[in-house]
Design a protein around this motif. Sequence first.
Motif, PDB file in Angstrom:
ATOM      1  N   ALA A  75       0.515  -0.592   0.164  1.00 12.82           N
ATOM      2  CA  ALA A  75      -0.089   0.044  -0.044  1.00 12.82           C
ATOM      3  C   ALA A  75       0.481   1.051   0.534  1.00 12.82           C
ATOM      4  N   LYS A  76       1.732   1.203   0.851  1.00 15.78           N
ATOM      5  CA  LYS A  76       3.161   2.283   0.880  1.00 15.78           C
ATOM      6  C   LYS A  76       4.116   2.478  -0.645  1.00 15.78           C
ATOM      7  N   TYR A  77       4.087   1.336  -1.402  1.00 18.89           N
ATOM      8  CA  TYR A  77       4.882   1.275  -2.455  1.00 18.89           C
ATOM      9  C   TYR A  77       4.834   0.588  -3.767  1.00 18.89           C
ATOM     10  N   ASP A  78       4.914   0.926  -4.723  1.00 14.85           N
ATOM     11  CA  ASP A  78       4.243   0.934  -6.432  1.00 14.85           C
ATOM     12  C   ASP A  78       4.763  -0.441  -6.692  1.00 14.85           C
ATOM     13  N   ASN A  79       6.042  -0.349  -6.057  1.00 16.86           N
ATOM     14  CA  ASN A  79       6.847  -1.330  -6.485  1.00 16.86           C
ATOM     15  C   ASN A  79       7.276  -2.624  -6.243  1.00 16.86           C
ATOM     16  N   VAL A  80       6.050  -2.531  -4.960  1.00 17.46           N
ATOM     17  CA  VAL A  80       6.745  -3.851  -4.313  1.00 17.46           C
ATOM     18  C   VAL A  80       5.586  -5.059  -4.627  1.00 17.46           C
ATOM     19  N   VAL A  81       6.004  -6.005  -4.343  1.00 19.48           N
ATOM     20  CA  VAL A  81       5.275  -7.726  -4.543  1.00 19.48           C
ATOM     21  C   VAL A  81       5.321  -8.284  -3.754  1.00 19.48           C
ATOM     22  N   GLY A  82       4.160  -8.756  -3.375  1.00 17.11           N
ATOM     23  CA  GLY A  82       5.301  -9.606  -1.715  1.00 17.11           C
ATOM     24  C   GLY A  82       4.688 -10.951  -2.468  1.00 17.11           C
ATOM     25  N   LEU A  83       5.340 -11.982  -1.888  1.00 17.13           N
ATOM     26  CA  LEU A  83       5.631 -13.046  -2.194  1.00 17.13           C
ATOM     27  C   LEU A  83       5.310 -14.819  -1.341  1.00 17.13           C
ATOM     28  N   ARG A  84       4.125 -15.379  -0.948  1.00 17.08           N
ATOM     29  CA  ARG A  84       3.841 -15.829   0.258  1.00 17.08           C
ATOM     30  C   ARG A  84       3.595 -17.769  -0.954  1.00 17.08           C
ATOM     31  N   THR A  85       4.040 -18.700   0.017  1.00 20.46           N
ATOM     32  CA  THR A  85       3.833 -20.078  -0.349  1.00 20.46           C
ATOM     33  C   THR A  85       2.983 -21.035   0.356  1.00 20.46           C
ATOM     34  N   PHE A  86       2.593 -22.396   0.398  1.00 18.86           N
ATOM     35  CA  PHE A  86       2.230 -22.827   0.913  1.00 18.86           C
ATOM     36  C   PHE A  86       3.398 -23.702   1.057  1.00 18.86           C
ATOM     37  N   SER A  87       4.594 -24.198   0.960  1.00 16.72           N
ATOM     38  CA  SER A  87       5.309 -25.193   0.861  1.00 16.72           C
ATOM     39  C   SER A  87       6.163 -25.316   2.921  1.00 16.72           C
ATOM     40  N   LYS A  88       5.598 -23.869   3.533  1.00 15.53           N
ATOM     41  CA  LYS A  88       6.348 -23.644   4.999  1.00 15.53           C
ATOM     42  C   LYS A  88       5.390 -24.543   5.600  1.00 15.53           C
ATOM     43  N   ALA A  89       4.792 -23.091   6.099  1.00 19.04           N
ATOM     44  CA  ALA A  89       3.825 -23.781   7.255  1.00 19.04           C
ATOM     45  C   ALA A  89       2.861 -24.404   6.661  1.00 19.04           C
ATOM     46  N   TYR A  90       2.133 -24.291   5.626  1.00 18.90           N
ATOM     47  CA  TYR A  90       1.147 -25.390   5.267  1.00 18.90           C
ATOM     48  C   TYR A  90       1.342 -26.643   4.782  1.00 18.90           C
ATOM     49  N   GLY A  91       2.836 -26.422   4.530  1.00 19.48           N
ATOM     50  CA  GLY A  91       3.071 -28.649   4.765  1.00 19.48           C
ATOM     51  C   GLY A  91       2.415 -28.470   3.398  1.00 19.48           C
ATOM     52  N   LEU A  92       2.567 -28.732   2.822  1.00 22.21           N
ATOM     53  CA  LEU A  92       2.172 -27.872   0.925  1.00 22.21           C
ATOM     54  C   LEU A  92       3.601 -28.150  -0.391  1.00 22.21           C
ATOM     55  N   ALA A  93       4.990 -28.528   0.088  1.00 19.44           N
ATOM     56  CA  ALA A  93       6.036 -28.111  -0.226  1.00 19.44           C
ATOM     57  C   ALA A  93       5.709 -28.668  -1.613  1.00 19.44           C
ATOM     58  N   GLY A  94       5.876 -30.169  -1.527  1.00 19.14           N
ATOM     59  CA  GLY A  94       5.647 -30.754  -2.610  1.00 19.14           C
ATOM     60  C   GLY A  94       4.336 -30.298  -3.949  1.00 19.14           C
TER      61      GLY A  94
END
Length: 189
Positions: free
Chosen positions: A42-61
């Motif tokens: 919301a502060k920067y027009d040039n930032v993208v957030g990246l998240r995954t289900f691989s770690k905490a959610y246990g779906l690495a495969g």
Amino acid sequence: ISNDEFEAFMAKIPANVVVGLDEAYFEYNRAESQPIGTEVIAKYDNVVGLRTFSKAYGLAGARVGYAFGPRKLIEAINKVAIPFSVNSLAQAGALAALDAKEELKERIDEAVIARERIAKAFADWGAIASEANFVWLPAAALPLPPQELAAKFAEAGVLIRAFPEGVRISTTTEEETDVLLKAFESIKA
């Protein structure tokens, strides 16, 4: 990194350079002052957030992750994204994981407690606790080279990951932490 470190970094980045804020371990983070992707975008027009289900959610495969940010950046990413890059089984797993909020919280809390126990136990070996699901042991503080130490743990039935620079110990359950610490006591002796 802290909010201040992130702000100092962003002050040096030209507005036409896209920054990916990797939050793969976001769910494990207990730090008080860190950039949070959903706020930063919301502060920067040039930032993208990246998240995954691989770690905490246990779906690495399953290889399921997501990006979020300003519409123009997401539209640009979608233009170069591989069509159908997440299969239907992985999508079903991610949706099921989202429905299991209480189980997720319990698993993360258990891993965070394990992280603290392991960091404390390995303090004499230079343990560096993270805000992720692992503890890092730098090679310079270890009694053996990382590969040899990993082999000793493997002989005791525990797998840790050796790198030339040190050893990474993943944190999981209380039961697995007990097994790790028992192996540690025998190796340390």
